[in-house]
Design an enzyme around this catalytic site. Structure first.
Site, PDB file in Angstrom:
ATOM      1  N   GLU A   1       4.879  -1.354   0.165  1.00 49.63           N
ATOM      2  CA  GLU A   1       5.018  -1.687   1.577  1.00 49.63           C
ATOM      3  C   GLU A   1       5.451  -3.157   1.622  1.00 49.63           C
ATOM      4  O   GLU A   1       4.743  -4.016   1.071  1.00 49.63           O
ATOM      5  CB  GLU A   1       3.614  -1.525   2.179  1.00 49.63           C
ATOM      6  CG  GLU A   1       3.536  -1.291   3.616  1.00 49.63           C
ATOM      7  CD  GLU A   1       2.072  -1.015   4.043  1.00 49.63           C
ATOM      8  OE1 GLU A   1       1.912  -0.439   5.115  1.00 49.63           O
ATOM      9  OE2 GLU A   1       1.110  -1.374   3.345  1.00 49.63           O
TER      10      GLU A   1
ATOM     11  N   SER B   1      -3.828  -6.542   1.178  1.00 46.94           N
ATOM     12  CA  SER B   1      -3.912  -5.228   1.812  1.00 46.94           C
ATOM     13  C   SER B   1      -3.894  -5.350   3.328  1.00 46.94           C
ATOM     14  O   SER B   1      -3.727  -4.350   4.013  1.00 46.94           O
ATOM     15  CB  SER B   1      -5.226  -4.554   1.425  1.00 46.94           C
ATOM     16  OG  SER B   1      -5.362  -4.495   0.042  1.00 46.94           O
TER      17      SER B   1
ATOM     18  N   HIS C   1       3.165  -5.190  -0.926  1.00 45.61           N
ATOM     19  CA  HIS C   1       1.900  -4.472  -1.057  1.00 45.61           C
ATOM     20  C   HIS C   1       2.083  -3.233  -1.927  1.00 45.61           C
ATOM     21  O   HIS C   1       2.601  -2.212  -1.474  1.00 45.61           O
ATOM     22  CB  HIS C   1       1.387  -4.099   0.348  1.00 45.61           C
ATOM     23  CG  HIS C   1       0.073  -3.394   0.357  1.00 45.61           C
ATOM     24  ND1 HIS C   1      -0.284  -2.491   1.321  1.00 45.61           N
ATOM     25  CD2 HIS C   1      -0.978  -3.455  -0.497  1.00 45.61           C
ATOM     26  CE1 HIS C   1      -1.493  -2.026   1.063  1.00 45.61           C
ATOM     27  NE2 HIS C   1      -1.930  -2.596  -0.038  1.00 45.61           N
TER      28      HIS C   1
HETATM   29  N1  LIG Z   1      -7.808  -2.310  -5.226  1.00 48.63           N
HETATM   30  C1  LIG Z   1      -6.851  -1.695  -4.544  1.00 48.63           C
HETATM   31  O1  LIG Z   1      -6.798  -0.454  -4.477  1.00 48.63           O
HETATM   32  C2  LIG Z   1      -5.763  -2.499  -3.879  1.00 48.63           C
HETATM   33  C3  LIG Z   1      -4.590  -1.852  -3.455  1.00 48.63           C
HETATM   34  C4  LIG Z   1      -3.566  -2.614  -2.881  1.00 48.63           C
HETATM   35  C5  LIG Z   1      -3.740  -3.987  -2.711  1.00 48.63           C
HETATM   36  N2  LIG Z   1      -4.903  -4.583  -3.110  1.00 48.63           N
HETATM   37  C6  LIG Z   1      -5.037  -6.044  -2.922  1.00 48.63           C
HETATM   38  O2  LIG Z   1      -4.743  -6.663  -4.163  1.00 48.63           O
HETATM   39  C7  LIG Z   1      -5.522  -7.863  -4.275  1.00 48.63           C
HETATM   40  C8  LIG Z   1      -6.325  -7.817  -5.551  1.00 48.63           C
HETATM   41  O3  LIG Z   1      -7.156  -6.682  -5.536  1.00 48.63           O
HETATM   42  P1  LIG Z   1      -7.806  -6.106  -6.886  1.00 48.63           P
HETATM   43  O4  LIG Z   1      -8.373  -4.789  -6.520  1.00 48.63           O
HETATM   44  O5  LIG Z   1      -6.849  -6.231  -8.015  1.00 48.63           O
HETATM   45  O6  LIG Z   1      -9.012  -7.149  -7.100  1.00 48.63           O
HETATM   46  P2  LIG Z   1      -9.841  -7.452  -8.440  1.00 48.63           P
HETATM   47  O7  LIG Z   1     -11.165  -7.940  -7.987  1.00 48.63           O
HETATM   48  O8  LIG Z   1      -9.750  -6.311  -9.400  1.00 48.63           O
HETATM   49  O9  LIG Z   1      -9.001  -8.674  -9.105  1.00 48.63           O
HETATM   50  C9  LIG Z   1      -8.881  -9.944  -8.530  1.00 48.63           C
HETATM   51  C10 LIG Z   1      -8.683 -10.941  -9.668  1.00 48.63           C
HETATM   52  O10 LIG Z   1      -8.324 -12.218  -9.104  1.00 48.63           O
HETATM   53  C11 LIG Z   1      -8.948 -13.233  -9.883  1.00 48.63           C
HETATM   54  N3  LIG Z   1      -8.993 -14.431  -9.035  1.00 48.63           N
HETATM   55  C12 LIG Z   1      -9.752 -14.628  -7.926  1.00 48.63           C
HETATM   56  N4  LIG Z   1      -9.451 -15.840  -7.386  1.00 48.63           N
HETATM   57  C13 LIG Z   1      -8.487 -16.396  -8.178  1.00 48.63           C
HETATM   58  C14 LIG Z   1      -7.761 -17.609  -8.122  1.00 48.63           C
HETATM   59  N5  LIG Z   1      -7.939 -18.491  -7.131  1.00 48.63           N
HETATM   60  N6  LIG Z   1      -6.839 -17.860  -9.088  1.00 48.63           N
HETATM   61  C15 LIG Z   1      -6.629 -16.966 -10.095  1.00 48.63           C
HETATM   62  N7  LIG Z   1      -7.288 -15.789 -10.182  1.00 48.63           N
HETATM   63  C16 LIG Z   1      -8.203 -15.505  -9.226  1.00 48.63           C
HETATM   64  C17 LIG Z   1     -10.310 -12.653 -10.262  1.00 48.63           C
HETATM   65  O11 LIG Z   1     -10.827 -13.295 -11.396  1.00 48.63           O
HETATM   66  C18 LIG Z   1      -9.952 -11.181 -10.506  1.00 48.63           C
HETATM   67  O12 LIG Z   1      -9.654 -10.941 -11.873  1.00 48.63           O
HETATM   68  C19 LIG Z   1      -6.354  -7.962  -2.998  1.00 48.63           C
HETATM   69  O13 LIG Z   1      -5.673  -8.742  -2.060  1.00 48.63           O
HETATM   70  C20 LIG Z   1      -6.426  -6.509  -2.544  1.00 48.63           C
HETATM   71  O14 LIG Z   1      -6.644  -6.387  -1.157  1.00 48.63           O
HETATM   72  C21 LIG Z   1      -5.916  -3.871  -3.710  1.00 48.63           C
END
Ligand SMILES: NC(=O)c1ccc[n+]([C@@H]2O[C@H](COP(=O)([O-])OP(=O)(O)OC[C@H]3O[C@@H](n4cnc5c(N)ncnc54)[C@H](O)[C@@H]3O)[C@@H](O)[C@H]2O)c1
Length: 293
Positions: free
Chosen positions: A150, A117, A138
């Protein structure tokens, strides 16, 4: 693109994997946590069932989409992927470590994309031997529904990588906007300070959480209030992004609100934890007194 790896099977990774399989791509979904993989696989199959029951996907297309999904803990399976999209937690050290590993495992022509993000694509690219093939992709939350992707060009991202990534997003039916690689890119550079300001508004007692959200929904025509949206995104994700904006742009106006910090410290991470600014856990039904006979 025939095959895609998605690393991180949380709310974003599972949605990105779903987009891939529905659009004819073989997907390996990787997560270090087997429970997260089980949840992802369950949510993808129920989402696909829903598309089938609404007539948006034929039964045969739904079954073949699910047949294209493989879930595993092992990164090694990604050796033949054409593109790998990283969607692990928003921590730069963890992402850099992962990009180093992916660079070793992925075939030399593979693109390494990050769904970050806010974290610098240029810095993620710098730990790999293929900075021309590293890019930000993104997706918005939830990826199957939201229309925007994005695309972020790192300092060295090639035109070939940009064009292939844009074409993939368009194959998923998305509109692409292109951002240069500065903290928060376009959407979070503007959205997160607004969410942070909503926390300050709550913290300083200007209004209740309900009035802040209603004010922004009805007063500015936003579909969700900023605090409600923060719970949906995840308060930990919001806090990490504010820290990246603060460190990367060096202006005190991006300092995270102490109330946001405290909620995260308390484990109030939003909808995914059942509690954030609002409470989502189901309150048990009050026990009805048994009738007196
Ligand atoms: N939540 C949102 O609205 C949103 C929107 C756009 C982008 N993002 C970005 O997407 C990414 C993920 O966000 P999310 O909300 O899905 O998080 P989340 O916490 O729901 O999921 C993250 C997952 O990654 C896994 N994980 C962590 N380290 C790991 C590794 N080294 N190897 C394999 N798996 C691993 C965890 O077990 C977890 O299941 C982040 O970078 C976030 O900034 C989030």
């Amino acid at each position: 693109m025939k095959s895609m790896g998605v690393v991180g099977g949380g709310q974003m990774g599972s949605g990105i994997a779903q987009l891939g399989i529905v659009h004819g791509i073989d997907v390996w979904l990787i997560d270090s946590d087997p429970n997260a993989l089980a949840r992802a696989s369950k949510s993808i199959s129920s989402n696909i069932q829903r598309l089938v029951s609404k007539g948006l996907l034929s039964q045969a297309a739904g079954s073949s989409a699910l047949g294209r999904l493989r879930c595993t803990k092992s990164l090694e399976e990604l050796h033949s992927a054409d593109i790998i999209i990283e969607a692990i937690a928003e921590y730069e050290d963890a992402k850099r470590k992962l990009f180093l590993e992916l660079d070793e495992i992925a075939k030399s022509s593979a693109i390494l994309a990050s769904n970050t993000s806010s974290i610098s694509i240029t810095r993620l690219a710098s730990v790999t031997g293929r900075p021309l093939q590293v890019i930000g992709m993104h997706f918005m939350n939830p990826p199957p529904i939201m229309k925007l992707v994005e695309v972020i060009r790192g300092a060295d991202t090639s035109d070939e990588t940009f064009n292939a990534t844009k074409a993939l997003a368009e194959r998923f039916g998305k509109t692409v906007v292109c951002s240069q690689d500065y903290s928060g890119f376009i959407v979070n550079r503007i959205l997160m300070p607004m969410i942070n300001e909503a926390f300050f508004t709550l913290y300083t007692g200007v209004a209740t959480k309900e009035d802040i959200d209603t004010g922004m929904k009805l007063g500015t025509n936003h579909p969700m209030g900023p605090l409600e949206l923060a719970d949906f995104i995840g308060l930990d994700v919001c806090l990490s992004i504010m820290k990246v904006l603060h460190a990367g742009l060096g202006d005190s106006k991006y300092a995270p609100c102490p109330l946001l910090v405290q909620y995260v410290d308390a484990g109030r991470l939003g909808r995914k934890r059942g509690i954030g600014v609002y409470e989502y856990r189901k309150v048990p039904e009050p026990v009805k007194p048994s009738p007196r006979l």
